[in-house]
Design an enzyme around this catalytic site. Sequence first.
Site, PDB file in Angstrom:
ATOM      1  CG  ASN A 212     -30.978 -34.777 -25.925  1.00 20.44           C
ATOM      2  OD1 ASN A 212     -30.929 -34.541 -24.728  1.00 20.44           O
ATOM      3  ND2 ASN A 212     -29.989 -34.468 -26.762  1.00 20.44           N
ATOM      4  CG  ASP A 280     -25.717 -38.819 -31.958  1.00 21.74           C
ATOM      5  OD1 ASP A 280     -24.636 -38.488 -31.441  1.00 21.74           O
ATOM      6  OD2 ASP A 280     -26.444 -39.723 -31.486  1.00 21.74           O
ATOM      7  CB  ILE A 308     -17.908 -32.681 -27.862  1.00 27.55           C
ATOM      8  CG1 ILE A 308     -18.731 -31.743 -28.750  1.00 27.55           C
ATOM      9  CG2 ILE A 308     -17.097 -31.875 -26.843  1.00 27.55           C
ATOM     10  CD1 ILE A 308     -19.898 -31.090 -28.082  1.00 27.55           C
ATOM     11  CG  PHE A 326     -21.822 -39.763 -18.793  1.00 28.09           C
ATOM     12  CD1 PHE A 326     -20.736 -39.037 -18.335  1.00 28.09           C
ATOM     13  CD2 PHE A 326     -22.791 -40.163 -17.886  1.00 28.09           C
ATOM     14  CE1 PHE A 326     -20.615 -38.708 -16.998  1.00 28.09           C
ATOM     15  CE2 PHE A 326     -22.687 -39.846 -16.551  1.00 28.09           C
ATOM     16  CZ  PHE A 326     -21.592 -39.121 -16.101  1.00 28.09           C
ATOM     17  CE  LYS A 340     -22.010 -45.031 -27.325  1.00 26.27           C
ATOM     18  NZ  LYS A 340     -23.329 -44.637 -26.802  1.00 26.27           N
ATOM     19  CE  LYS A 344     -18.783 -41.575 -28.720  1.00 29.09           C
ATOM     20  NZ  LYS A 344     -19.627 -40.396 -28.769  1.00 29.09           N
TER      21      LYS A 344
HETATM   22  N1  CTP Z   1     -20.781 -37.139 -27.291  1.00 26.45           N
HETATM   23  C1  CTP Z   1     -20.135 -36.011 -27.709  1.00 26.45           C
HETATM   24  N2  CTP Z   1     -20.436 -35.473 -28.933  1.00 26.45           N
HETATM   25  C2  CTP Z   1     -21.355 -36.035 -29.730  1.00 26.45           C
HETATM   26  C3  CTP Z   1     -22.026 -37.201 -29.308  1.00 26.45           C
HETATM   27  C4  CTP Z   1     -21.731 -37.723 -28.065  1.00 26.45           C
HETATM   28  O1  CTP Z   1     -19.289 -35.477 -26.967  1.00 26.45           O
HETATM   29  N3  CTP Z   1     -21.620 -35.480 -30.891  1.00 26.45           N
HETATM   30  C5  CTP Z   1     -20.383 -37.729 -26.006  1.00 26.45           C
HETATM   31  C6  CTP Z   1     -21.417 -37.696 -24.918  1.00 26.45           C
HETATM   32  O2  CTP Z   1     -21.283 -36.519 -24.138  1.00 26.45           O
HETATM   33  C7  CTP Z   1     -21.058 -38.929 -24.125  1.00 26.45           C
HETATM   34  C8  CTP Z   1     -20.534 -39.882 -25.168  1.00 26.45           C
HETATM   35  O3  CTP Z   1     -20.132 -39.080 -26.252  1.00 26.45           O
HETATM   36  O4  CTP Z   1     -20.025 -38.672 -23.210  1.00 26.45           O
HETATM   37  C9  CTP Z   1     -21.481 -40.928 -25.659  1.00 26.45           C
HETATM   38  O5  CTP Z   1     -22.694 -40.358 -26.030  1.00 26.45           O
HETATM   39  P1  CTP Z   1     -23.890 -41.305 -26.550  1.00 26.45           P
HETATM   40  O6  CTP Z   1     -25.037 -40.437 -26.912  1.00 26.45           O
HETATM   41  O7  CTP Z   1     -24.072 -42.409 -25.568  1.00 26.45           O
HETATM   42  O8  CTP Z   1     -23.214 -41.969 -27.827  1.00 26.45           O
HETATM   43  P2  CTP Z   1     -23.211 -41.593 -29.340  1.00 26.45           P
HETATM   44  O9  CTP Z   1     -21.944 -40.882 -29.654  1.00 26.45           O
HETATM   45  O10 CTP Z   1     -24.463 -40.918 -29.703  1.00 26.45           O
HETATM   46  O11 CTP Z   1     -23.114 -43.037 -30.030  1.00 26.45           O
HETATM   47  P3  CTP Z   1     -24.313 -44.052 -30.354  1.00 26.45           P
HETATM   48  O12 CTP Z   1     -25.116 -43.425 -31.429  1.00 26.45           O
HETATM   49  O13 CTP Z   1     -23.571 -45.275 -30.813  1.00 26.45           O
HETATM   50  O14 CTP Z   1     -25.066 -44.301 -29.095  1.00 26.45           O
END
Ligand code: CTP
Length: 407
Positions: A212, A280, A308, A326, A340, A344
């Site tokens: 990304n 993701d 994570i 975040f 969220k 989480k």
């Molecule tokens: N995050 C993480 N591990 C993942 C995905 C996200 O630790 N596999 C953490 C990011 O570092 C951030 C938070 O989760 O602090 C939210 O990330 P975001 O991309 O906004 O959310 P998603 O978990 O992808 O959820 P959604 O698909 O609903 O946006």
Amino acid sequence: MTNSLHGRTILLIISGGIAAYKSLDLIRRLREVGARVRCVLTQAGAEFVTPLSVAALSEEPVFTDLFALSDGQAMAHIRLSRESDLVLVAPATANLIGKMAHGLADDLASAVLLANDKPLMIAPAMNGAMWSHPAVQANVATLRQRGVAVIGPGKGLMACGEEGEGRMVEVAAIVEAVTAHFAVSGPLAGKRVLVTSGPTYEPLDPVRFLGNRSSGKQGHAIAAALALSGAETILVTGPVALPDVSGVRTIHVESAREMLAACEAALPCDIAVCAAAVADWRAADTASGKLKKGTGAPRLDLVENPDILATLAQSCPRRPRLVIGFAAETESVHDNAKSKLQRKGCDWLVANQVGTDKVFGKDDNQVTLLRRNAQDEVTADPWPSQSKTDVARRLTEEVVAFFNHSP
Ligand code: CTP
């Protein structure tokens, strides 16, 4: 003190005294506590220890010659101090101390010291009569006046067979002095912080990945701000084009699973800030050879990556006291961020709106800080648009205030 010099580069100047043999151990000990050690060996120093031993122990090229134009040594007398955090002379002979006091620069070591713009420490080593000689004492006094830190010398039996003051202090004492120099004081001193930053890359085959647009600028700025406030800071970062942050232990990873493993290995810590844009999904299978054209577009089966942030927030009993996430949202920022935060299980969430022309790779950021209290109520505090460095500073101030209120 285990990793207290991580991210620090020490320039060690070894001059010609019998104590130079201890410098070999000094290189090892400094590296053990995380420092990168680069060495300059004087001609006299090379009579006591070989450039090969110094290079082998430091795993760096050794610099010896002021006039070398080859081997990347050109203009070394300027570069070496610019690329270091601290210059350490051990052993420092009466001769080199004299040259430093009088601004002489007739070899690489003395030229480096004259061109030096970094903090300087010396560990004198000489015969007791030399050390107590008024000329040496006057030179040392001059150096002290200029802000040079003098470590030792110690008392005892010397290589020449005489007793007195003049021995180079033990290696452990030098390492302690260097460590103390970098021991940052500040409101977060004694706290250990884990920060994730950057994107993750999920391999599809040996040459392609899913990734990304995250630049890591926000996460790296947060790690820098927390370290400046005195926290022992560990930064786990995906692939970014940013330099490592000074004073921060940086662990480089590629995939989400590697990032999770590095984060779990960094526990326990007091604070976790998950600023990484973790992918993701990853490919269910990674092709061992390059996927070739001609047989139709490949079918990509994706599986979900571990979360994570959620893992850290639910990692009882090792859960960090304060877990900050975040939220990158393209729409309904507040509502999505709120759910969220609750989903989480983190304490705070920094929410921002992302899009192809917003946030990713940019220097400014407009965020809202959401906080969840003990009753599970969520409050939202929108911050004005500001630089990512200022967002990092303000978030650090909030963290400091949190620990002041509930130490
Ligand atoms: N995050 C993480 N591990 C993942 C995905 C996200 O630790 N596999 C953490 C990011 O570092 C951030 C938070 O989760 O602090 C939210 O990330 P975001 O991309 O906004 O959310 P998603 O978990 O992808 O959820 P959604 O698909 O609903 O946006």
